[in-house]
Design a protein around this motif. Structure first.
Motif, PDB file in Angstrom:
ATOM      1  N   TRP A   1       0.830  -1.211   0.000  1.00  0.00           N
ATOM      2  CA  TRP A   1       0.000   0.000   0.000  1.00  0.00           C
ATOM      3  C   TRP A   1       0.863   1.258   0.000  1.00  0.00           C
ATOM      4  O   TRP A   1       0.583   2.216  -0.740  1.00  0.00           O
ATOM      5  N   LEU A   2       1.915   1.260   0.815  1.00  0.00           N
ATOM      6  CA  LEU A   2       2.816   2.413   0.864  1.00  0.00           C
ATOM      7  C   LEU A   2       3.511   2.639  -0.474  1.00  0.00           C
ATOM      8  O   LEU A   2       3.650   3.776  -0.944  1.00  0.00           O
ATOM      9  N   LEU A   3       3.960   1.557  -1.090  1.00  0.00           N
ATOM     10  CA  LEU A   3       4.617   1.667  -2.394  1.00  0.00           C
ATOM     11  C   LEU A   3       3.661   2.213  -3.453  1.00  0.00           C
ATOM     12  O   LEU A   3       4.005   3.133  -4.200  1.00  0.00           O
ATOM     13  N   VAL A   4       2.468   1.633  -3.513  1.00  0.00           N
ATOM     14  CA  VAL A   4       1.484   2.072  -4.516  1.00  0.00           C
ATOM     15  C   VAL A   4       1.156   3.542  -4.327  1.00  0.00           C
ATOM     16  O   VAL A   4       1.121   4.325  -5.283  1.00  0.00           O
ATOM     17  N   ARG A   5       0.919   3.939  -3.073  1.00  0.00           N
ATOM     18  CA  ARG A   5       0.588   5.345  -2.806  1.00  0.00           C
ATOM     19  C   ARG A   5       1.722   6.268  -3.220  1.00  0.00           C
ATOM     20  O   ARG A   5       1.496   7.321  -3.855  1.00  0.00           O
ATOM     21  N   THR A   6       2.962   5.886  -2.893  1.00  0.00           N
ATOM     22  CA  THR A   6       4.110   6.734  -3.213  1.00  0.00           C
ATOM     23  C   THR A   6       4.293   6.872  -4.718  1.00  0.00           C
ATOM     24  O   THR A   6       4.517   7.974  -5.225  1.00  0.00           O
ATOM     25  N   PHE A   7       4.193   5.774  -5.438  1.00  0.00           N
ATOM     26  CA  PHE A   7       4.348   5.827  -6.896  1.00  0.00           C
ATOM     27  C   PHE A   7       3.240   6.652  -7.536  1.00  0.00           C
ATOM     28  O   PHE A   7       3.497   7.447  -8.452  1.00  0.00           O
ATOM     29  N   ARG A   8       2.018   6.474  -7.075  1.00  0.00           N
ATOM     30  CA  ARG A   8       0.908   7.224  -7.668  1.00  0.00           C
ATOM     31  C   ARG A   8       1.017   8.711  -7.378  1.00  0.00           C
ATOM     32  O   ARG A   8       0.719   9.543  -8.239  1.00  0.00           O
ATOM     33  N   GLN A   9       1.459   9.054  -6.174  1.00  0.00           N
ATOM     34  CA  GLN A   9       1.630  10.469  -5.836  1.00  0.00           C
ATOM     35  C   GLN A   9       2.717  11.119  -6.692  1.00  0.00           C
ATOM     36  O   GLN A   9       2.621  12.290  -7.046  1.00  0.00           O
ATOM     37  N   SER A  10       3.762  10.354  -6.992  1.00  0.00           N
ATOM     38  CA  SER A  10       4.869  10.898  -7.787  1.00  0.00           C
ATOM     39  C   SER A  10       4.591  10.864  -9.281  1.00  0.00           C
ATOM     40  O   SER A  10       5.299  11.489 -10.071  1.00  0.00           O
ATOM     41  N   GLY A  11       3.564  10.110  -9.669  1.00  0.00           N
ATOM     42  CA  GLY A  11       3.213  10.007 -11.081  1.00  0.00           C
ATOM     43  C   GLY A  11       4.090   9.060 -11.871  1.00  0.00           C
ATOM     44  O   GLY A  11       4.025   9.038 -13.105  1.00  0.00           O
ATOM     45  N   ASN A  12       4.895   8.254 -11.190  1.00  0.00           N
ATOM     46  CA  ASN A  12       5.789   7.329 -11.874  1.00  0.00           C
ATOM     47  C   ASN A  12       5.097   6.011 -12.191  1.00  0.00           C
ATOM     48  O   ASN A  12       4.300   5.504 -11.402  1.00  0.00           O
ATOM     49  N   ASN A  13       5.416   5.473 -13.359  1.00  0.00           N
ATOM     50  CA  ASN A  13       4.912   4.154 -13.733  1.00  0.00           C
ATOM     51  C   ASN A  13       5.659   3.087 -12.939  1.00  0.00           C
ATOM     52  O   ASN A  13       6.858   3.237 -12.680  1.00  0.00           O
ATOM     53  N   PHE A  14       4.967   2.013 -12.556  1.00  0.00           N
ATOM     54  CA  PHE A  14       5.606   1.042 -11.665  1.00  0.00           C
ATOM     55  C   PHE A  14       4.965  -0.327 -11.780  1.00  0.00           C
ATOM     56  O   PHE A  14       3.866  -0.493 -12.332  1.00  0.00           O
TER      57      PHE A  14
END
Length: 240
Positions: free
Chosen positions: A27-40
């Motif tokens: 959850w932390l990873l998904v939230r961080t990537f989505r907030q930064s706008g990076n594809n992951f």
């Protein structure tokens, strides 16, 4: 590489008995990537955990989608993070690879800003530089970690301040090349990756991190790992 030509980050997440930690770290990873706008994408590589970690991972795959969560099993990678990373990279589609533990010892932060600052091949978290630090460890763990890094600095002069941390970002092609050269297992693996990177002339940036001891479960560091570290250190000293 993302379809639009931008960067894509593949997170390799080895797990063994991490059913309590895994939902939160994902959850932390998904939230961080989505907030930064990076594809992951997050690739979970489970070592046949008897506590049901893989079942939790499969539930997370359904929640977030199979394009974001990829679940793979490998038997056995115990004491060999390198084996898990090699297996995980076969399924990685990103041009950057993030390696980290699932035990919530690390704050989830992205190293992409640091990477772009110096166009680094590797960005490594450091507990021993700037405002980095360690919290929740007893004196024994601190002495082992500090001692390991000190001895390594004296013998190998790797040019990086934290050799045993396990939170790093690599260019995919750089990680693949290092995997070909690296022979160590367990606790020594992370150290050899940095030493070999310096040997091959790759650039390394460091980001100070606050390392907080695991929230659930027990550390896998034991006497066998310490002995393996000392043997691996002497091997590297003799071959670099």
């Amino acid at each position: 590489m993302a379809a639009d030509g931008g960067d894509k980050f593949s997170v390799l997440l080895p797990t063994y008995n991490e059913r309590e930690n895994l939902p939160l770290v994902v959850w932390l990873l998904v939230r961080t990537f989505r907030q930064s706008g990076n594809n992951f994408e997050i690739i979970i590589i489970d070592d046949g955990s008897p506590d049901g970690t893989q079942e939790i991972a499969e539930q997370l795959e359904k929640i977030y989608g199979s394009d974001k969560i990829i679940v793979r099993e490998i038997i056995s990678m115990l004491s060999s993070s390198g084996t898990a990373y090699i297996h995980g990279m076969k399924h990685a589609t990103g041009n950057f690879i993030v390696i980290m533990d699932a035990d919530l010892s690390h704050h989830v932060s992205l190293y992409s800003i640091k990477q772009k600052e110096g166009n680094f091949d590797i960005v490594s978290g450091t507990r021993y530089k700037g405002n980095g630090g360690v919290y929740g460890w007893d004196l024994r763990r601190k002495l082992i970690s500090r001692g390991a890094n000190f001895i390594t600095q004296v013998l190998l002069r790797p040019g990086a301040s934290d050799l045993t941390g396990s939170f790093r970002l690599y260019r995919k092609e750089v990680l693949q090349k290092l995997m070909e050269k690296c022979v160590s297992k367990g606790y020594v693996f992370q150290m050899e990756m940095i030493v070999r990177a310096r040997q091959l002339g790759y650039t390394i940036g460091e980001v100070p991190i606050s390392f907080v001891d695991r929230v659930y479960g027990e550390s896998k560091l034991g006497g066998n790992e310490i002995v393996s570290f000392l043997k691996g250190l002497l091997t590297l000293f003799a071959t670099t």
